[in-house]
Design an enzyme around this catalytic site. Structure first.
Site, PDB file in Angstrom:
ATOM      1  N   TYR A 167      -4.838  13.462 -14.304  1.00 54.43           N
ATOM      2  CA  TYR A 167      -5.907  12.410 -14.492  1.00 54.43           C
ATOM      3  C   TYR A 167      -7.346  12.850 -14.226  1.00 54.43           C
ATOM      4  O   TYR A 167      -8.372  12.134 -14.138  1.00 54.43           O
ATOM      5  CB  TYR A 167      -6.012  11.223 -13.322  1.00 54.43           C
ATOM      6  CG  TYR A 167      -4.686  10.688 -12.967  1.00 54.43           C
ATOM      7  CD1 TYR A 167      -3.690   9.944 -13.837  1.00 54.43           C
ATOM      8  CD2 TYR A 167      -4.112  10.956 -11.643  1.00 54.43           C
ATOM      9  CE1 TYR A 167      -2.395   9.376 -13.540  1.00 54.43           C
ATOM     10  CE2 TYR A 167      -2.815  10.261 -11.255  1.00 54.43           C
ATOM     11  CZ  TYR A 167      -2.168   9.634 -12.107  1.00 54.43           C
ATOM     12  OH  TYR A 167      -0.830   8.975 -11.676  1.00 54.43           O
ATOM     13  N   CYS A 169       0.954  28.897 -15.995  1.00 58.03           N
ATOM     14  CA  CYS A 169       0.342  29.446 -16.942  1.00 58.03           C
ATOM     15  C   CYS A 169      -0.114  28.370 -18.131  1.00 58.03           C
ATOM     16  O   CYS A 169       0.471  27.929 -18.892  1.00 58.03           O
ATOM     17  CB  CYS A 169       1.742  30.147 -17.582  1.00 58.03           C
ATOM     18  SG  CYS A 169       2.669  31.285 -16.898  1.00 58.03           S
ATOM     19  N   GLU A 170      -1.312  27.806 -17.562  1.00 56.53           N
ATOM     20  CA  GLU A 170      -1.913  26.768 -18.059  1.00 56.53           C
ATOM     21  C   GLU A 170      -3.371  26.730 -17.565  1.00 56.53           C
ATOM     22  O   GLU A 170      -3.712  26.576 -16.591  1.00 56.53           O
ATOM     23  CB  GLU A 170      -1.048  25.479 -17.535  1.00 56.53           C
ATOM     24  CG  GLU A 170      -1.435  24.179 -18.120  1.00 56.53           C
ATOM     25  CD  GLU A 170      -0.520  23.986 -19.342  1.00 56.53           C
ATOM     26  OE1 GLU A 170      -1.095  23.431 -20.213  1.00 56.53           O
ATOM     27  OE2 GLU A 170       0.625  24.300 -19.567  1.00 56.53           O
ATOM     28  N   ARG A 206      -2.187  15.622  -9.886  1.00 57.44           N
ATOM     29  CA  ARG A 206      -3.149  14.822 -10.160  1.00 57.44           C
ATOM     30  C   ARG A 206      -4.406  15.272 -10.954  1.00 57.44           C
ATOM     31  O   ARG A 206      -5.081  14.671 -11.818  1.00 57.44           O
ATOM     32  CB  ARG A 206      -3.611  13.959  -8.995  1.00 57.44           C
ATOM     33  CG  ARG A 206      -2.335  13.004  -8.505  1.00 57.44           C
ATOM     34  CD  ARG A 206      -2.819  12.131  -7.348  1.00 57.44           C
ATOM     35  NE  ARG A 206      -3.662  11.152  -7.690  1.00 57.44           N
ATOM     36  CZ  ARG A 206      -4.954  11.247  -7.402  1.00 57.44           C
ATOM     37  NH1 ARG A 206      -5.636  12.017  -6.888  1.00 57.44           N
ATOM     38  NH2 ARG A 206      -5.661  10.059  -7.935  1.00 57.44           N
ATOM     39  N   PRO A 241       0.778  -1.255  -0.134  1.00 58.42           N
ATOM     40  CA  PRO A 241       0.032  -0.015   0.060  1.00 58.42           C
ATOM     41  C   PRO A 241       1.065   1.166  -0.019  1.00 58.42           C
ATOM     42  O   PRO A 241       1.915   1.468   0.540  1.00 58.42           O
ATOM     43  CB  PRO A 241      -0.985  -0.107   1.426  1.00 58.42           C
ATOM     44  CG  PRO A 241       0.162  -0.827   2.165  1.00 58.42           C
ATOM     45  CD  PRO A 241       0.818  -1.764   1.275  1.00 58.42           C
ATOM     46  N   ARG A 277      -0.862   4.912  -1.465  1.00 61.35           N
ATOM     47  CA  ARG A 277      -1.839   5.849  -1.196  1.00 61.35           C
ATOM     48  C   ARG A 277      -2.582   5.736   0.173  1.00 61.35           C
ATOM     49  O   ARG A 277      -2.859   6.489   0.700  1.00 61.35           O
ATOM     50  CB  ARG A 277      -2.791   5.780  -2.346  1.00 61.35           C
ATOM     51  CG  ARG A 277      -3.960   6.900  -2.448  1.00 61.35           C
ATOM     52  CD  ARG A 277      -4.770   6.546  -3.456  1.00 61.35           C
ATOM     53  NE  ARG A 277      -4.328   6.096  -4.629  1.00 61.35           N
ATOM     54  CZ  ARG A 277      -4.119   6.971  -5.698  1.00 61.35           C
ATOM     55  NH1 ARG A 277      -4.370   8.155  -5.817  1.00 61.35           N
ATOM     56  NH2 ARG A 277      -3.617   6.559  -6.835  1.00 61.35           N
TER      57      ARG A 277
HETATM   58  C1  LIG Z   1       2.160   2.388  -7.419  1.00 59.57           C
HETATM   59  C2  LIG Z   1       2.471   1.093  -6.893  1.00 59.57           C
HETATM   60  C3  LIG Z   1       2.228   0.723  -5.744  1.00 59.57           C
HETATM   61  C4  LIG Z   1       1.490   1.600  -4.511  1.00 59.57           C
HETATM   62  O1  LIG Z   1       0.283   1.993  -5.210  1.00 59.57           O
HETATM   63  P1  LIG Z   1      -0.893   2.792  -4.248  1.00 59.57           P
HETATM   64  O2  LIG Z   1      -1.981   2.879  -5.175  1.00 59.57           O
HETATM   65  O3  LIG Z   1      -0.083   4.141  -3.753  1.00 59.57           O
HETATM   66  O4  LIG Z   1      -1.222   1.947  -3.117  1.00 59.57           O
HETATM   67  C5  LIG Z   1       2.524  -0.666  -5.033  1.00 59.57           C
HETATM   68  N1  LIG Z   1       3.166  -1.745  -6.034  1.00 59.57           N
HETATM   69  C6  LIG Z   1       3.862  -1.203  -7.206  1.00 59.57           C
HETATM   70  C7  LIG Z   1       4.304  -2.119  -7.907  1.00 59.57           C
HETATM   71  C8  LIG Z   1       3.288  -0.025  -7.843  1.00 59.57           C
HETATM   72  O5  LIG Z   1       3.799   0.428  -8.874  1.00 59.57           O
END
Ligand SMILES: *Cc1c(COP(=O)(O)O)cnc(C)c1O
Length: 447
Positions: free
Chosen positions: A348, A375-376, A344, A301, A303
């Site tokens: 996205y 500037c965007e 972000r 994990p 995020r």
């Molecule tokens: C980005 C990534 C994560 C973490 O992803 P989260 O969405 O931040 O939990 C874990 N493992 C790999 C291989 C990743 O590329």
């Protein structure tokens, strides 16, 4: 009154309307550290790290195996954060030499570090081998040869996992499953003699490599745990196929990260206890069906550990009403940062939530868009939010859930220095990563 989701656990709105974070008022944070600033709630981060570890340990203990939780450092890594997550029993995943260097400076033992990346440099692989990392996740057949050569030159045996693509993609509410992958990461499971099987064979053919297991990461911001179960099933199928042909049943399986969080009020994050149980049940069921022993499992994990712990504090500058074609008025609220500190929304179209943090307002709410100073025209921080109609220059605005992929994706666009990361805990604040200065930027320019 606690602010609740999607704010850090220690965020409170006081009687006078001002917001504090872990006992430190927004105005005090702005006075001491300036704005914009990322404000990170230390206790919240540690509690989230702990919650993930405990939930997964419990779920996997129930199926008779152990689990390792790797914090995905790319979400946000600093020395203090690396120390906090390791103090909570996590390990650290890195994806570059820079992330590896920060983890090592924090004193994270090499054996507790993983190195990822689809295009690792020789220097990065050497640095990882020097540090004695616990695992290098190999991403291609050519990389297997390179890691073997560099490990041989260093006189060590490199522990490796093979990253596979299962065809299961998730992100948001649903997952999709396809046979063939059209993306840069991993080795496909598709076909009779799949690239993933070839990679496992290649690893075991090298005495300089030790095959730990198989790795799968299916996406990010996942709110439906079913995708994890589908991917686990495919990974365990590959593990059994490889065991059948080689006699080697790999010990470990990594099911990646991607656990989703709440960005807006009313959203519900993925519950670690639920996803842990779903994963553990999928692993147990697949192993039972395949007649294989249950592997040790790891997850990654990023995020979910850091995202909700942080809010960005901005100062409001220009406020401009803009009349829309349908007659409505949108109030453009410009802040002193933008896409350089939170990419972000531009990258996205990600949604965020903002609130006035420095005072109470009884003014009627207006339809507002929070924008940056770049500037965007796509430099948007919050697409759509109701803010008090009297929002004005000098107000402090807080944007929630900016801890993951905020500072870590920050840039110097328009030569704007990147904001500091300020930790708050028990009524005190301390700078984890200092604000960049114009002098820092000038120092890079050799004229
Ligand atoms: C980005 C990534 C994560 C973490 O992803 P989260 O969405 O931040 O939990 C874990 N493992 C790999 C291989 C990743 O590329």
């Amino acid at each position: 009154m606690s602010l609740g989701t999607p704010w850090p656990a220690g965020a409170v709105r006081h009687e006078d309307g001002e917001v504090s974070f872990a006992g430190v008022r927004a105005s005090a944070l702005a006075a001491e550290h300036g704005t914009p600033a990322y404000v990170l709630d230390e206790a919240d981060l540690r509690a989230r790290a702990r919650r993930y570890r405990e939930a997964f340990e419990e779920a996997f203990a129930a199926i008779g195996t152990g689990v390792d939780v790797y914090y995905a450092g790319k979400a946000f890594l600093s020395v203090a954060v690396a120390r906090w997550v390791t103090a909570e029993g996590l390990r650290v995943d890195t994806a570059t030499g820079g992330e590896l260097a920060v983890a090592l400076r924090a004193g994270v033992p090499g054996a507790s570090i993983g190195l990822h990346g689809n295009n690792k440099s020789d220097d990065e692989i050497r640095a990882a081998l020097d540090a004695g990392v616990g695992r290098i996740i190999v991403d291609s057949l050519v990389e297997i040869e390179r890691v073997a050569r560099l490990a041989g030159a260093a006189g060590v045996v490199a522990p490796v996992m093979v990253r596979v693509t299962t065809g299961v993609h998730a992100g948001g509410h649903e997952y999709i499953s396809t046979a063939h992958e059209d993306q840069k990461f991993g080795l496909s499971l598709a076909g009779e003699d799949s690239p993933a099987l070839q990679a496992l064979r290649a690893v075991t053919s090298h005495p300089e490599l030790r095959l730990l297991g198989i790795h799968s990461h299916i996406g990010s911001q996942i709110l439906d745990p079913a995708g994890f179960a589908a991917a686990a099933d495919k990974v365990l199928g590959l593990r059994a196929s490889f065991a059948a042909e080689s006699g080697t049943l790999v010990d470990e399986v990594d099911l990646g990260g991607g656990f989703g969080i709440a960005y807006l009020p009313g959203e519900v994050e993925l519950d670690p206890a639920v996803v842990a149980r779903v994963q553990a049940e999928a692993v147990a069921a697949a192993c039972e069906r395949l007649g294989t022993a249950v592997p040790r499992v790891s997850i990654e994990p990023g995020r979910a550990v850091v995202g909700p712990t942080t809010a960005t504090l901005y100062t409001v500058g220009t406020v401009k009403p803009v009349r829309l074609e349908d007659g409505r008025v949108r109030t453009y609220v410009s802040v002193d940062g933008g896409m350089s500190d939170n990419l972000r929304p531009a990258l996205y179209g990600a949604a965020y939530h903002a609130e006035l943090a420095s005072r109470r307002s009884d003014a009627e709410p207006v339809l507002a868009r929070v924008v940056g100073k770049h500037c965007e025209s796509g430099d948007i921080v919050v697409h759509e939010v109701q803010l008090p109609g009297d929002v004005r220059a000098g107000d402090l605005l807080a944007v929630a859930a900016t801890g993951a992929y905020g500072r870590s994706m920050a840039s110097n666009y328009n030569l704007v220095p990147r904001p500091p990361v300020v930790a708050v805990s028990d009524g005190a604040s301390r700078v984890l990563v200092r604000r960049e200065s114009v002098e820092d930027l000038l120092a890079l320019d050799l004229g």
